[in-house]
Design a protein around this motif. Sequence first.
Motif, PDB file in Angstrom:
ATOM      1  N   PHE A 214       0.826  -1.210   0.000  1.00  0.00           N
ATOM      2  CA  PHE A 214       0.000   0.000   0.000  1.00  0.00           C
ATOM      3  C   PHE A 214       0.860   1.259   0.000  1.00  0.00           C
ATOM      4  CE2 PHE A 214      -3.076   3.186   1.053  1.00  0.00           C
ATOM      5  CZ  PHE A 214      -4.139   2.786   0.261  1.00  0.00           C
TER       6      PHE A 214
ATOM      7  N   TRP B  30      -6.327  -1.181 -10.776  1.00  0.00           N
ATOM      8  CA  TRP B  30      -5.489  -2.055  -9.958  1.00  0.00           C
ATOM      9  C   TRP B  30      -6.283  -2.761  -8.882  1.00  0.00           C
ATOM     10  CZ3 TRP B  30      -1.409   1.879  -7.608  1.00  0.00           C
ATOM     11  CH2 TRP B  30      -2.071   3.004  -7.115  1.00  0.00           C
TER      12      TRP B  30
ATOM     13  N   PHE C  77     -10.698  10.469  -8.275  1.00  0.00           N
ATOM     14  CA  PHE C  77      -9.635   9.565  -7.827  1.00  0.00           C
ATOM     15  C   PHE C  77      -9.066   9.988  -6.472  1.00  0.00           C
ATOM     16  CE2 PHE C  77      -5.083   8.387  -7.670  1.00  0.00           C
ATOM     17  CZ  PHE C  77      -5.216   7.000  -7.694  1.00  0.00           C
ATOM     18  N   VAL C  78      -8.898  11.282  -6.266  1.00  0.00           N
ATOM     19  CA  VAL C  78      -8.338  11.767  -4.992  1.00  0.00           C
ATOM     20  C   VAL C  78      -9.237  11.350  -3.837  1.00  0.00           C
ATOM     21  CG1 VAL C  78      -7.835  13.839  -3.633  1.00  0.00           C
ATOM     22  CG2 VAL C  78      -7.053  13.681  -6.002  1.00  0.00           C
TER      23      VAL C  78
ATOM     24  N   PHE D  41      -8.970   7.411  -3.522  1.00  0.00           N
ATOM     25  CA  PHE D  41      -7.720   6.923  -2.949  1.00  0.00           C
ATOM     26  C   PHE D  41      -7.516   7.456  -1.534  1.00  0.00           C
ATOM     27  CE2 PHE D  41      -3.327   5.924  -2.266  1.00  0.00           C
ATOM     28  CZ  PHE D  41      -3.264   4.645  -2.788  1.00  0.00           C
TER      29      PHE D  41
ATOM     30  N   MET E 179      -9.298   5.024   0.490  1.00  0.00           N
ATOM     31  CA  MET E 179      -8.521   3.777   0.570  1.00  0.00           C
ATOM     32  C   MET E 179      -7.380   3.918   1.573  1.00  0.00           C
ATOM     33  SD  MET E 179      -8.344   2.579  -3.467  1.00  0.00           S
ATOM     34  CE  MET E 179      -7.505   1.002  -3.191  1.00  0.00           C
ATOM     35  N   SER E 180      -6.765   5.090   1.623  1.00  0.00           N
ATOM     36  CA  SER E 180      -5.644   5.298   2.540  1.00  0.00           C
ATOM     37  C   SER E 180      -6.104   5.204   3.987  1.00  0.00           C
ATOM     38  CB  SER E 180      -4.996   6.660   2.286  1.00  0.00           C
ATOM     39  OG  SER E 180      -4.515   6.724   0.963  1.00  0.00           O
TER      40      SER E 180
ATOM     41  N   ALA F 258      -6.837   1.634   4.688  1.00  0.00           N
ATOM     42  CA  ALA F 258      -5.592   0.844   4.771  1.00  0.00           C
ATOM     43  C   ALA F 258      -4.996   0.904   6.172  1.00  0.00           C
ATOM     44  CB  ALA F 258      -4.587   1.345   3.737  1.00  0.00           C
TER      45      ALA F 258
ATOM     46  N   PRO G 113      -8.631  -5.985   3.094  1.00  0.00           N
ATOM     47  CA  PRO G 113      -9.647  -6.207   2.052  1.00  0.00           C
ATOM     48  C   PRO G 113      -9.021  -6.740   0.769  1.00  0.00           C
ATOM     49  CG  PRO G 113      -9.013  -3.895   2.069  1.00  0.00           C
ATOM     50  CD  PRO G 113      -8.234  -4.554   3.179  1.00  0.00           C
TER      51      PRO G 113
ATOM     52  N   TRP H 111      -9.509  -5.508  -2.904  1.00  0.00           N
ATOM     53  CA  TRP H 111     -10.178  -4.350  -3.523  1.00  0.00           C
ATOM     54  C   TRP H 111      -9.583  -3.996  -4.861  1.00  0.00           C
ATOM     55  CZ3 TRP H 111      -9.273   0.043   0.670  1.00  0.00           C
ATOM     56  CH2 TRP H 111      -7.948   0.058   1.073  1.00  0.00           C
ATOM     57  N   TYR H 112     -10.483  -3.456  -5.691  1.00  0.00           N
ATOM     58  CA  TYR H 112     -10.172  -3.151  -7.089  1.00  0.00           C
ATOM     59  C   TYR H 112     -10.566  -1.702  -7.324  1.00  0.00           C
ATOM     60  CZ  TYR H 112     -10.653  -3.355 -12.196  1.00  0.00           C
ATOM     61  OH  TYR H 112     -10.548  -3.118 -13.544  1.00  0.00           O
ATOM     62  N   ASN H 113      -9.619  -0.901  -7.734  1.00  0.00           N
ATOM     63  CA  ASN H 113      -9.882   0.526  -7.946  1.00  0.00           C
ATOM     64  C   ASN H 113      -9.671   0.914  -9.405  1.00  0.00           C
ATOM     65  OD1 ASN H 113      -7.744   3.271  -7.829  1.00  0.00           O
ATOM     66  ND2 ASN H 113      -9.923   3.546  -7.500  1.00  0.00           N
ATOM     67  N   VAL H 114     -10.665   1.584  -9.960  1.00  0.00           N
ATOM     68  CA  VAL H 114     -10.500   2.272 -11.244  1.00  0.00           C
ATOM     69  C   VAL H 114     -11.043   3.680 -11.055  1.00  0.00           C
ATOM     70  CG1 VAL H 114     -11.039   2.325 -13.702  1.00  0.00           C
ATOM     71  CG2 VAL H 114     -10.856   0.144 -12.533  1.00  0.00           C
ATOM     72  N   TYR H 115     -10.156   4.643 -11.146  1.00  0.00           N
ATOM     73  CA  TYR H 115     -10.490   6.060 -10.981  1.00  0.00           C
ATOM     74  C   TYR H 115     -11.321   6.317  -9.700  1.00  0.00           C
ATOM     75  CZ  TYR H 115     -11.158  10.934 -12.182  1.00  0.00           C
ATOM     76  OH  TYR H 115     -11.153  12.300 -12.132  1.00  0.00           O
TER      77      TYR H 115
END
Lengths: 98, 98
Positions: A43, A62, B39-40, B43, B46-47, B50, B60, B62-66
């Motif tokens: 991460f 991703w 995206f900001v 993510f 997600m941070s 995390a 998790p 997890w799958y991220n697109v934009y």
Amino acid sequence: MSGERLSNAELDDLLETLEGWEKVEGREAIQKTFVFADFVDAFGWMSKVALTAEKMDHHPEWYNVYKTVEVVLTTHDADGVTGKDAELAKAMDRMAQR
Amino acid sequence: MSGERLSNAELDDLLETLEGWEKVEGREAIQKTFVFADFVDAFGWMSKVALTAEKMDHHPEWYNVYKTVEVVLTTHDADGVTGKDAELAKAMDRMAQR
């Protein structure tokens, strides 16, 4: 780098210069699976890549599970792989080596 | 929370208390797709997740697109959904609301 779609020959040339990247079956995209020591390492790398991707305004697809990150790069606007993908792929590789 | 596998009835009860989470077809796991502004935002979320996931030592898939993040939660050690997944799902929802 250019946002224009690479030809097949240009894409093959690109893949020869990259380590571990390959074409995605059935899509005009490239993929690589990165494996790190653990989740913090994985991460942490994603966070560095995220800052670069946002600056480039070019984002990866991703998938992360624990220490593994599967990345797919393509340029949706160009319907294929472009210089932007090449640039992001190289940045990802550089950041993974540190 | 417990790391023991929830029974089907307990899982159904859990899903009633959660917003937007559902069973994964063919796996003992739960999933939800989070959509953010950009995206900001995605993510950034997600941070935060995390850090919580690492603290829980429960991570998790997890799958991220934009701006989109598809999340799957399961407890590999228990071969199913446990209280840890419930806890992480709730933390994810809380963090997405801020």
